[in-house]
Design a protein around this motif. Structure first.
Motif, PDB file in Angstrom:
ATOM      1  N   ALA A 245      -3.797 -91.553-103.015  1.00  0.00           N
ATOM      2  CA  ALA A 245      -5.043 -92.195-103.429  1.00  0.00           C
ATOM      3  C   ALA A 245      -5.287 -93.483-102.645  1.00  0.00           C
ATOM      4  O   ALA A 245      -6.414 -93.757-102.200  1.00  0.00           O
ATOM      5  N   GLN A 246      -4.254 -94.275-102.451  1.00  0.00           N
ATOM      6  CA  GLN A 246      -4.392 -95.530-101.718  1.00  0.00           C
ATOM      7  C   GLN A 246      -4.704 -95.278-100.244  1.00  0.00           C
ATOM      8  O   GLN A 246      -5.616 -95.882 -99.672  1.00  0.00           O
ATOM      9  N   ARG A 247      -3.950 -94.376 -99.636  1.00  0.00           N
ATOM     10  CA  ARG A 247      -4.164 -94.108 -98.209  1.00  0.00           C
ATOM     11  C   ARG A 247      -5.551 -93.528 -97.957  1.00  0.00           C
ATOM     12  O   ARG A 247      -6.257 -93.927 -97.030  1.00  0.00           O
ATOM     13  N   THR A 248      -5.939 -92.545 -98.779  1.00  0.00           N
ATOM     14  CA  THR A 248      -7.242 -91.918 -98.584  1.00  0.00           C
ATOM     15  C   THR A 248      -8.361 -92.920 -98.795  1.00  0.00           C
ATOM     16  O   THR A 248      -9.350 -92.943 -98.049  1.00  0.00           O
ATOM     17  N   SER A 249      -8.234 -93.785 -99.788  1.00  0.00           N
ATOM     18  CA  SER A 249      -9.257 -94.796-100.045  1.00  0.00           C
ATOM     19  C   SER A 249      -9.419 -95.736 -98.857  1.00  0.00           C
ATOM     20  O   SER A 249     -10.544 -96.100 -98.473  1.00  0.00           O
ATOM     21  N   GLN A 250      -8.313 -96.116 -98.251  1.00  0.00           N
ATOM     22  CA  GLN A 250      -8.383 -97.034 -97.114  1.00  0.00           C
ATOM     23  C   GLN A 250      -9.068 -96.389 -95.913  1.00  0.00           C
ATOM     24  O   GLN A 250      -9.857 -97.036 -95.202  1.00  0.00           O
ATOM     25  N   ILE A 251      -8.806 -95.106 -95.693  1.00  0.00           N
ATOM     26  CA  ILE A 251      -9.456 -94.406 -94.577  1.00  0.00           C
ATOM     27  C   ILE A 251     -10.942 -94.217 -94.876  1.00  0.00           C
ATOM     28  O   ILE A 251     -11.799 -94.411 -93.996  1.00  0.00           O
ATOM     29  N   MET A 252     -11.275 -93.858 -96.099  1.00  0.00           N
ATOM     30  CA  MET A 252     -12.682 -93.719 -96.480  1.00  0.00           C
ATOM     31  C   MET A 252     -13.415 -95.043 -96.331  1.00  0.00           C
ATOM     32  O   MET A 252     -14.575 -95.092 -95.905  1.00  0.00           O
ATOM     33  N   GLN A 253     -12.759 -96.119 -96.685  1.00  0.00           N
ATOM     34  CA  GLN A 253     -13.357 -97.454 -96.577  1.00  0.00           C
ATOM     35  C   GLN A 253     -13.816 -97.719 -95.146  1.00  0.00           C
ATOM     36  O   GLN A 253     -14.934 -98.212 -94.906  1.00  0.00           O
ATOM     37  N   ALA A 254     -12.958 -97.361 -94.181  1.00  0.00           N
ATOM     38  CA  ALA A 254     -13.306 -97.563 -92.772  1.00  0.00           C
ATOM     39  C   ALA A 254     -14.439 -96.631 -92.344  1.00  0.00           C
ATOM     40  O   ALA A 254     -15.333 -97.033 -91.580  1.00  0.00           O
ATOM     41  N   MET A 255     -14.416 -95.404 -92.823  1.00  0.00           N
ATOM     42  CA  MET A 255     -15.472 -94.448 -92.459  1.00  0.00           C
ATOM     43  C   MET A 255     -16.820 -94.863 -93.032  1.00  0.00           C
ATOM     44  O   MET A 255     -17.855 -94.767 -92.352  1.00  0.00           O
ATOM     45  N   PHE A 256     -16.827 -95.341 -94.271  1.00  0.00           N
ATOM     46  CA  PHE A 256     -18.079 -95.788 -94.881  1.00  0.00           C
ATOM     47  C   PHE A 256     -18.648 -97.004 -94.146  1.00  0.00           C
ATOM     48  O   PHE A 256     -19.867 -97.167 -94.022  1.00  0.00           O
ATOM     49  N   ALA A 257     -17.757 -97.861 -93.668  1.00  0.00           N
ATOM     50  CA  ALA A 257     -18.214 -99.051 -92.943  1.00  0.00           C
ATOM     51  C   ALA A 257     -19.026 -98.661 -91.715  1.00  0.00           C
ATOM     52  O   ALA A 257     -19.957 -99.380 -91.308  1.00  0.00           O
ATOM     53  N   GLU A 258     -18.717 -97.516 -91.127  1.00  0.00           N
ATOM     54  CA  GLU A 258     -19.433 -97.063 -89.929  1.00  0.00           C
ATOM     55  C   GLU A 258     -20.890 -96.708 -90.219  1.00  0.00           C
ATOM     56  O   GLU A 258     -21.711 -96.667 -89.302  1.00  0.00           O
ATOM     57  N   ILE A 259     -21.226 -96.437 -91.485  1.00  0.00           N
ATOM     58  CA  ILE A 259     -22.627 -96.135 -91.819  1.00  0.00           C
ATOM     59  C   ILE A 259     -23.245 -97.273 -92.631  1.00  0.00           C
ATOM     60  O   ILE A 259     -24.267 -97.088 -93.299  1.00  0.00           O
ATOM     61  N   GLY A 260     -22.597 -98.445 -92.606  1.00  0.00           N
ATOM     62  CA  GLY A 260     -23.153 -99.618 -93.269  1.00  0.00           C
ATOM     63  C   GLY A 260     -22.868 -99.711 -94.745  1.00  0.00           C
ATOM     64  O   GLY A 260     -23.515-100.485 -95.458  1.00  0.00           O
ATOM     65  N   VAL A 261     -21.882 -98.964 -95.224  1.00  0.00           N
ATOM     66  CA  VAL A 261     -21.530 -98.973 -96.643  1.00  0.00           C
ATOM     67  C   VAL A 261     -20.238 -99.744 -96.849  1.00  0.00           C
ATOM     68  O   VAL A 261     -19.238 -99.514 -96.150  1.00  0.00           O
ATOM     69  N   THR A 262     -20.247-100.666 -97.806  1.00  0.00           N
ATOM     70  CA  THR A 262     -19.054-101.437 -98.139  1.00  0.00           C
ATOM     71  C   THR A 262     -18.432-100.886 -99.413  1.00  0.00           C
ATOM     72  O   THR A 262     -19.085-100.861-100.468  1.00  0.00           O
ATOM     73  N   MET A 263     -17.198-100.414 -99.312  1.00  0.00           N
ATOM     74  CA  MET A 263     -16.481 -99.918-100.484  1.00  0.00           C
ATOM     75  C   MET A 263     -15.276-100.816-100.735  1.00  0.00           C
ATOM     76  O   MET A 263     -14.381-100.932 -99.900  1.00  0.00           O
TER      77      MET A 263
END
Length: 505
Positions: free
Chosen positions: A366-384
């Motif tokens: 859960a932690q690892r996946t969340s961190q990778i998703m966080q970076a991917m969302f940042a690429e489309i202007g989304v802050t998680m």
């Protein structure tokens, strides 16, 4: 602090017998196969009664070891008779008549018969029931016991999954005298008896010498479930021989560290663990399907598998696994496309992006996946933002029960649990009458082909609506002593079934 419970007479005799043999026959014991095993688990259960709480770890200790059901699920995922030796289903699908086995007793001596089965089912479906799968019993209108060996269930409508549901840990048969204390001192009909629970450390079991099925009696005399949450500590315990097996090893990046080990073997199997990032469909902006679809297109599932789980696992596009009948690969429905994701966000009114919080359990995936998703969302202007949420207690309280969250991530363990999206209330807060209609049709037929086609329809609806971000199915990464035989390599149901486990000579 460790809490110790008194040994039962049965368990005490089993441990004493083992000790006496080791004392009297030291020479022979050295060459004889071992009769005890220590099984490692990452998560300690919150209790030991699977009929009153949902955490998977409860069943991983108790199901098929201490507790049994009217039916069971074997290592191939097939429904088999257990405490019910046979059954008949009426033509209209509204009456199930079970013929129960004779000679079955609970570990405290209580006889299992139709009155006990009725007690279990009434307890599970009653108004005050806290059974985590109370819905399994929702269509049961009445429970009849014409004689001690016959149990009759009358249903309000056909329920094609009933035999499957009756095999689940939450449907385990419990004694009338012992049910209230099963959370801490479980008593069932299974091949092992409970010995003690040293909280924070281990649960100990002993072979049941009075097991009703001598052909399936346990071959191990004693078993200990050791709780080791840290993946590095898991690896160290395996290499030191402190733990004989980790059927679900928690560190995929360490799997290669066992290469060449003469004592240990690694096994990669399948599970039903669907890792999904659930969204609160009642809360803005997740009540807009376009936002959910955009977030799905921002996700590169293969990159998540590489970064979070060392490449192990299978990407999914809906809430369904390749193990299950009717599976469709829907990962292309909203595949990775950041530019399309940005455009869809702009169409939904979020051209400048958006901000939200994910409540992520402490487990590594859960932690690892969340961190990778966080970076991917940042690429489309989304802050998680990531808020670590203790699992199970805090997560169950905040997310599952209160639905107080924006997004979360968890591995759903139940096989064939796609119907959770038809539950209301449920933490996704997803409501789609068309989906509910498909789920109703699944229960109206017991024809496997018809059910598979309907499950395909259901998968397509979820893949299009995206009430959750569908990520991947976790593999079953096992590491154990190569002389320890009989462990399940694949996981048709979350469990550690030890009945067939033994040490090779």
């Amino acid at each position: 602090m460790r809490i110790r419970f008194p040994l039962s007479a049965v368990a005490t005799s089993a441990f004493l017998a083992t000790a006496v043999m080791a004392t009297i026959l030291p020479g022979e014991a050295a060459s004889a196969p071992k009769t005890s095993a220590t099984i490692g688990m990452a998560v300690e259960p919150t209790g030991l009664d699977p009929t009153i709480a949902a955490p998977v770890a409860i069943g991983q200790v108790t199901w098929q070891n201490i507790f049994e059901g009217l039916t069971t699920i074997d290592r191939n995922g097939e429904i088999k008779p257990q405490l019910a030796q046979s059954w008949d289903i009426s033509e209209d699908g509204l009456t199930y008549t079970f013929k129960l086995r004779e000679g079955v007793t609970f570990h405290d001596g209580e006889v299992f018969d139709s009155s006990v089965a009725r007690f279990t089912i009434e307890r599970a479906r009653g108004e005050d029931s806290v059974n985590p799968q109370k819905r399994y019993f929702a269509t049961i209108e009445s429970v009849e016991t014409p004689d001690p060996r016959t149990l009759v269930l009358k249903l309000s409508r056909p329920t094609g999954s009933l035999l499957y549901w009756l095999a689940w840990p939450s449907s385990s048969m419990v004694g009338t005298r012992s049910a209230d204390n099963n959370k801490t001192t479980p008593i069932g009909t299974g091949p092992f008896t409970f010995v003690r629970w040293a909280k924070g450390d281990k649960v100990e079991l002993a072979r049941n010498p009075n097991y009703w099925n001598p052909d399936a009696a346990a071959r191990l005399e004693t078993v200990a479930f050791r709780f080791v949450p840290d993946p590095q500590a898991q690896a160290a315990a395996l290499k030191a021989g402190d733990v004989d097996a980790f059927p679900e090893f928690g560190a995929p990046e360490l799997m290669h560290s066992f290469d060449g080990d003469e004592r240990l073997v690694t096994v990669i199997g399948n599970t039903e663990l669907k890792v999904v990032a659930g969204m609160n469909n009642d809360r803005k902006p997740f009540n807009d399907k376009r936002v959910r679809q955009a977030l799905m297109m921002a996700i590169d599932r293969n990159m998540i598998l590489e970064g979070a789980w060392s490449g192990y696992g299978t990407p999914i596009g809906s809430h369904y696994t390749p193990n299950d009948s009717g599976y469709l690969d829907l990962t292309d429905t909203y595949s990775y496309d950041p530019e399309k994701a940005k455009a869809l966000l702009a169409e939904a009114g979020f051209a400048d992006g958006l901000t939200f919080t994910i409540k992520a359990p402490q487990m590594a995936y859960a932690q690892r996946t969340s961190q990778i998703m966080q970076a991917m969302f940042a690429e489309i202007g989304v802050t998680m933002n990531i808020e670590t949420t203790e699992f199970p207690a805090k997560w169950v309280s905040d997310v599952l029960k209160a639905a107080d969250y924006d997004m979360t991530i968890v591995a759903h363990a139940e096989p064939m649990d796609i119907d959770i999206y038809a539950r209301d209330p449920y933490y996704f807060n997803y409501r789609n009458p068309a989906f509910n209609d498909v789920m109703d049709k699944v229960q109206q037929t017991s024809d496997a082909g018809e059910q598979a086609a309907l499950y395909g329809e259901a998968q397509k609806i979820l893949a299009e609506d995206v009430p959750a971000l569908y990520l991947f199915v976790m593999p079953k990464l096992g590491v154990w002593d190569r002389k320890l035989k009989g462990l399940w390599e694949n996981e048709s149901i979350p469990s550690n079934v030890l009945t067939e486990v033994y040490w090779e000579e």
